[in-house]
Scaffold this active site. Structure first.
Site, PDB file in Angstrom:
ATOM      1  N   SER A 168       0.818  -1.410  -0.253  1.00  0.00           N
ATOM      2  CA  SER A 168      -0.363   0.003   0.195  1.00  0.00           C
ATOM      3  C   SER A 168       0.828   0.922   0.046  1.00  0.00           C
ATOM      4  CB  SER A 168      -1.471   0.345   0.882  1.00  0.00           C
ATOM      5  OG  SER A 168      -1.787  -1.065   1.390  1.00  0.00           O
ATOM      6  N   PHE A 169       1.893   1.240   0.515  1.00  0.00           N
ATOM      7  CA  PHE A 169       2.490   2.478   0.610  1.00  0.00           C
ATOM      8  C   PHE A 169       3.654   2.451  -0.443  1.00  0.00           C
ATOM      9  CE2 PHE A 169       7.055   4.910   1.397  1.00  0.00           C
ATOM     10  CZ  PHE A 169       6.572   5.596   2.532  1.00  0.00           C
ATOM     11  N   ASP A 170       3.294   1.383  -1.617  1.00  0.00           N
ATOM     12  CA  ASP A 170       4.027   1.669  -3.241  1.00  0.00           C
ATOM     13  C   ASP A 170       3.118   2.611  -4.063  1.00  0.00           C
ATOM     14  OD1 ASP A 170       6.424   0.848  -2.455  1.00  0.00           O
ATOM     15  OD2 ASP A 170       4.921  -0.951  -1.520  1.00  0.00           O
ATOM     16  N   CYS A 203      -4.165  -3.984   1.733  1.00  0.00           N
ATOM     17  CA  CYS A 203      -4.578  -4.843   3.177  1.00  0.00           C
ATOM     18  C   CYS A 203      -3.083  -4.656   3.839  1.00  0.00           C
ATOM     19  CB  CYS A 203      -5.683  -6.441   2.775  1.00  0.00           C
ATOM     20  SG  CYS A 203      -5.692  -7.099   4.260  1.00  0.00           S
ATOM     21  N   VAL A 204      -3.201  -4.181   5.141  1.00  0.00           N
ATOM     22  CA  VAL A 204      -2.398  -4.316   5.897  1.00  0.00           C
ATOM     23  C   VAL A 204      -2.504  -3.820   7.355  1.00  0.00           C
ATOM     24  CG1 VAL A 204      -0.665  -1.705   7.059  1.00  0.00           C
ATOM     25  CG2 VAL A 204      -2.066  -1.544   4.600  1.00  0.00           C
ATOM     26  N   THR A 260       4.353  -3.613  16.033  1.00  0.00           N
ATOM     27  CA  THR A 260       5.115  -2.287  15.911  1.00  0.00           C
ATOM     28  C   THR A 260       3.757  -1.443  15.368  1.00  0.00           C
ATOM     29  OG1 THR A 260       6.219  -1.899  13.879  1.00  0.00           O
ATOM     30  CG2 THR A 260       7.134  -2.473  16.326  1.00  0.00           C
ATOM     31  N   HIS A 296       4.147  -0.117  12.605  1.00  0.00           N
ATOM     32  CA  HIS A 296       4.312   0.039  11.162  1.00  0.00           C
ATOM     33  C   HIS A 296       2.692   0.054  10.217  1.00  0.00           C
ATOM     34  CE1 HIS A 296       6.438  -0.526   7.587  1.00  0.00           C
ATOM     35  NE2 HIS A 296       5.923  -1.383   7.318  1.00  0.00           N
ATOM     36  N   LEU A 325     -10.254   5.173  -1.930  1.00  0.00           N
ATOM     37  CA  LEU A 325      -9.560   4.237  -0.778  1.00  0.00           C
ATOM     38  C   LEU A 325      -9.850   3.051  -0.738  1.00  0.00           C
ATOM     39  CD1 LEU A 325      -7.047   4.568   0.763  1.00  0.00           C
ATOM     40  CD2 LEU A 325      -8.298   5.719   2.619  1.00  0.00           C
ATOM     41  N   ARG A 365     -13.747  -7.819   5.945  1.00  0.00           N
ATOM     42  CA  ARG A 365     -13.128  -6.726   5.246  1.00  0.00           C
ATOM     43  C   ARG A 365     -12.796  -6.325   3.987  1.00  0.00           C
ATOM     44  NH1 ARG A 365     -10.341  -3.037  10.700  1.00  0.00           N
ATOM     45  NH2 ARG A 365     -12.266  -3.745  11.606  1.00  0.00           N
TER      46      ARG A 365
END
Length: 137
Positions: A43-45, A67-68, A73, A75, A100, A115
């Site tokens: 997702s960050f990319d 999907c994160v 942590t 992160h 989104l 989800r």
């Protein structure tokens, strides 16, 4: 017809695959066309791929699918918050909807499975936004 681009995260692919399939089915149901798809590592990319697709004349909106899942942590929170902020900025910069469809942060794998409709919901939002923006132009 609304032309969509899909940007799909490979991370947690078992889940994003199901999200992608539901999103494709819903796009077809709504009469929208998925004209471009690009897979990104996570997702960050997504922002760079989104920007590249938004530059195309045949794209009306982008649907993100990711999907994160929560780890040990924070992160997951950093990834989603930064991705969401940049995704919103790109939508405003290009004047095209970017929906989104990223599930997370702060969810377990079991919650993530519940989800998988986030991709479908993102298609719904993207198509509605394209149509509503055309009404006021």
């Amino acid at each position: 017809m609304v032309n969509l681009g899909f940007v799909i995260a490979e991370f947690n692919r078992d889940l994003t695959f199901m999200m992608e399939k539901m999103a494709e089915e819903h796009a077809e149901f709504l009469g929208a066309n998925v004209s471009h798809k690009i897979m990104v590592p996570g997702s960050f990319d997504m922002p760079l791929a989104i920007k590249t697709l938004l530059q195309k004349d045949d794209i009306d909106a982008i649907v993100t699918i990711g999907c994160v899942i929560e780890g040990d942590t924070e992160h997951d929170e950093i990834v989603v918050q930064n991705a969401a902020r940049k995704i919103a900025d790109l939508s405003l910069d290009f004047g095209k909807p970017v929906a989104l469809g990223i599930a997370g942060p702060g969810m377990t794998r079991m919650q993530a499975e519940d989800r998988i409709d986030y991709g479908k919901n993102a298609v719904e939002a993207a198509v509605k936004m394209v149509k509503r923006l055309k009404e006021i132009q």
